[in-house]
Design a protein around this motif. Structure first.
Motif, PDB file in Angstrom:
ATOM      1  N   GLN A  19      49.863  44.857  51.084  1.00 31.16           N
ATOM      2  CA  GLN A  19      50.131  43.662  50.015  1.00 31.16           C
ATOM      3  C   GLN A  19      49.065  42.604  50.028  1.00 31.16           C
ATOM      4  N   VAL A  20      48.691  42.308  51.258  1.00 30.14           N
ATOM      5  CA  VAL A  20      47.449  41.247  51.526  1.00 30.14           C
ATOM      6  C   VAL A  20      46.467  42.025  50.762  1.00 30.14           C
ATOM      7  N   ASN A  21      45.822  43.044  50.926  1.00 35.51           N
ATOM      8  CA  ASN A  21      44.892  43.541  50.337  1.00 35.51           C
ATOM      9  C   ASN A  21      44.880  43.868  48.805  1.00 35.51           C
ATOM     10  N   ASP A  22      46.136  44.488  48.441  1.00 33.26           N
ATOM     11  CA  ASP A  22      46.422  44.858  46.956  1.00 33.26           C
ATOM     12  C   ASP A  22      46.318  43.667  46.137  1.00 33.26           C
ATOM     13  N   ARG A  23      46.950  42.666  46.620  1.00 33.11           N
ATOM     14  CA  ARG A  23      47.222  41.235  45.749  1.00 33.11           C
ATOM     15  C   ARG A  23      45.873  40.395  45.918  1.00 33.11           C
ATOM     16  N   SER A  24      45.216  40.596  46.914  1.00 27.00           N
ATOM     17  CA  SER A  24      44.274  39.579  47.127  1.00 27.00           C
ATOM     18  C   SER A  24      44.483  38.231  47.457  1.00 27.00           C
ATOM     19  N   GLU A  25      45.743  38.145  47.963  1.00 26.56           N
ATOM     20  CA  GLU A  25      46.516  36.651  48.054  1.00 26.56           C
ATOM     21  C   GLU A  25      46.831  36.642  49.847  1.00 26.56           C
ATOM     22  N   PRO A  26      46.390  35.502  50.062  1.00 27.46           N
ATOM     23  CA  PRO A  26      47.115  35.006  51.695  1.00 27.46           C
ATOM     24  C   PRO A  26      48.254  35.278  52.137  1.00 27.46           C
ATOM     25  N   LEU A  27      48.597  35.469  53.222  1.00 27.50           N
ATOM     26  CA  LEU A  27      50.224  35.660  53.587  1.00 27.50           C
ATOM     27  C   LEU A  27      50.114  34.823  55.030  1.00 27.50           C
ATOM     28  N   ILE A  28      51.155  33.676  54.774  1.00 26.31           N
ATOM     29  CA  ILE A  28      51.544  32.850  55.799  1.00 26.31           C
ATOM     30  C   ILE A  28      52.460  33.722  56.908  1.00 26.31           C
ATOM     31  N   VAL A  29      52.097  33.813  58.047  1.00 27.74           N
ATOM     32  CA  VAL A  29      53.101  34.294  59.082  1.00 27.74           C
ATOM     33  C   VAL A  29      53.318  33.176  59.995  1.00 27.74           C
ATOM     34  N   THR A  30      54.746  32.918  59.887  1.00 27.42           N
ATOM     35  CA  THR A  30      55.535  31.942  60.450  1.00 27.42           C
ATOM     36  C   THR A  30      56.144  32.101  61.964  1.00 27.42           C
ATOM     37  N   ASN A  31      55.820  31.216  62.731  1.00 27.99           N
ATOM     38  CA  ASN A  31      56.515  31.174  64.298  1.00 27.99           C
ATOM     39  C   ASN A  31      57.535  30.198  64.423  1.00 27.99           C
ATOM     40  N   ASN A  37      51.771  29.084  63.614  1.00 25.43           N
ATOM     41  CA  ASN A  37      51.617  29.701  62.232  1.00 25.43           C
ATOM     42  C   ASN A  37      50.001  30.141  62.000  1.00 25.43           C
ATOM     43  N   VAL A  38      50.179  31.257  61.305  1.00 26.58           N
ATOM     44  CA  VAL A  38      48.780  31.850  60.748  1.00 26.58           C
ATOM     45  C   VAL A  38      48.832  32.289  59.675  1.00 26.58           C
ATOM     46  N   VAL A  39      47.417  32.301  58.857  1.00 25.15           N
ATOM     47  CA  VAL A  39      47.301  33.132  57.685  1.00 25.15           C
ATOM     48  C   VAL A  39      46.678  34.275  57.753  1.00 25.15           C
ATOM     49  N   ILE A  40      47.113  35.220  57.086  1.00 21.56           N
ATOM     50  CA  ILE A  40      46.441  36.437  57.175  1.00 21.56           C
ATOM     51  C   ILE A  40      45.682  36.747  55.594  1.00 21.56           C
ATOM     52  N   LEU A  41      44.558  37.088  55.522  1.00 26.32           N
ATOM     53  CA  LEU A  41      43.717  36.984  54.331  1.00 26.32           C
ATOM     54  C   LEU A  41      43.005  38.445  54.391  1.00 26.32           C
ATOM     55  N   SER A  42      42.540  39.118  53.204  1.00 22.81           N
ATOM     56  CA  SER A  42      41.902  40.438  53.350  1.00 22.81           C
ATOM     57  C   SER A  42      40.280  39.913  53.688  1.00 22.81           C
ATOM     58  N   LYS A  43      39.553  41.009  53.825  1.00 25.58           N
ATOM     59  CA  LYS A  43      38.219  40.886  54.538  1.00 25.58           C
ATOM     60  C   LYS A  43      37.527  40.501  53.284  1.00 25.58           C
ATOM     61  N   ASP A  44      37.792  40.810  52.032  1.00 26.44           N
ATOM     62  CA  ASP A  44      36.846  40.645  50.960  1.00 26.44           C
ATOM     63  C   ASP A  44      37.341  39.261  50.561  1.00 26.44           C
ATOM     64  N   GLU A  45      38.321  38.760  50.673  1.00 25.71           N
ATOM     65  CA  GLU A  45      38.767  37.209  50.615  1.00 25.71           C
ATOM     66  C   GLU A  45      37.993  36.365  51.729  1.00 25.71           C
ATOM     67  N   TYR A  46      38.052  36.787  52.842  1.00 24.41           N
ATOM     68  CA  TYR A  46      37.592  36.030  53.892  1.00 24.41           C
ATOM     69  C   TYR A  46      35.967  35.882  53.543  1.00 24.41           C
ATOM     70  N   ASP A  47      35.326  37.130  53.300  1.00 22.72           N
ATOM     71  CA  ASP A  47      33.695  37.214  53.047  1.00 22.72           C
ATOM     72  C   ASP A  47      33.472  36.005  51.872  1.00 22.72           C
ATOM     73  N   ALA A  48      34.299  36.469  50.846  1.00 24.96           N
ATOM     74  CA  ALA A  48      34.147  35.387  49.572  1.00 24.96           C
ATOM     75  C   ALA A  48      34.197  34.065  50.027  1.00 24.96           C
ATOM     76  N   MET A  49      35.081  33.370  50.928  1.00 25.69           N
ATOM     77  CA  MET A  49      35.351  32.115  51.261  1.00 25.69           C
ATOM     78  C   MET A  49      34.085  31.510  52.238  1.00 25.69           C
ATOM     79  N   ILE A  50      33.722  32.571  52.925  1.00 28.04           N
ATOM     80  CA  ILE A  50      32.418  32.313  54.014  1.00 28.04           C
ATOM     81  C   ILE A  50      31.292  31.968  52.971  1.00 28.04           C
ATOM     82  N   GLU A  51      31.162  32.908  51.948  1.00 22.81           N
ATOM     83  CA  GLU A  51      29.998  32.743  50.865  1.00 22.81           C
ATOM     84  C   GLU A  51      29.953  31.433  50.303  1.00 22.81           C
ATOM     85  N   THR A  52      31.172  31.084  49.948  1.00 24.77           N
ATOM     86  CA  THR A  52      31.399  29.895  48.943  1.00 24.77           C
ATOM     87  C   THR A  52      30.838  28.721  49.931  1.00 24.77           C
TER      88      THR A  52
END
Length: 88
Positions: A19-31, A37-52
């Motif tokens: 889901q995270v990879n197909d939608r290119s949208e982060p997912l919050i995992v709650t505790n 709590n953590v946020v899961i995001l795709s490697k592509d989204e992470y790379d884009a964020m770091i580049e920005t």
């Protein structure tokens, strides 16, 4: 951004990764503890964020971008023909 509790995330890990990879949208995992709590995001989204972030922290590049914005706003645009590599 969707949110899912940790237990459900763990049970359906593969589905949530897809889901995270197909939608290119982060997912919050709650505790139980919100600070865990953590946020899961795709490697592509992470790379884009770091580049920005790298671009935004580079004063030279940011000035070049700002200069381009100023030129556009001042209507100092120039139209150029594209080079056709097949018609040297």
């Amino acid at each position: 951004m969707d949110a899912v509790n940790y237990s459900n995330f763990r049970e359906h890990l593969k589905d949530y990764f897809k889901q995270v990879n197909d939608r290119s949208e982060p997912l919050i995992v709650t505790n139980k503890q919100p600070e865990d709590n953590v946020v899961i995001l795709s490697k592509d989204e992470y790379d884009a964020m770091i580049e920005t972030m790298k671009i935004q922290s580079n004063d030279y590049l940011m000035e070049k971008i700002a200069a381009g914005h100023r030129e556009v706003n001042a209507a100092k645009l120039q139209s150029l023909d594209l080079i056709d590599p097949d018609n040297n």
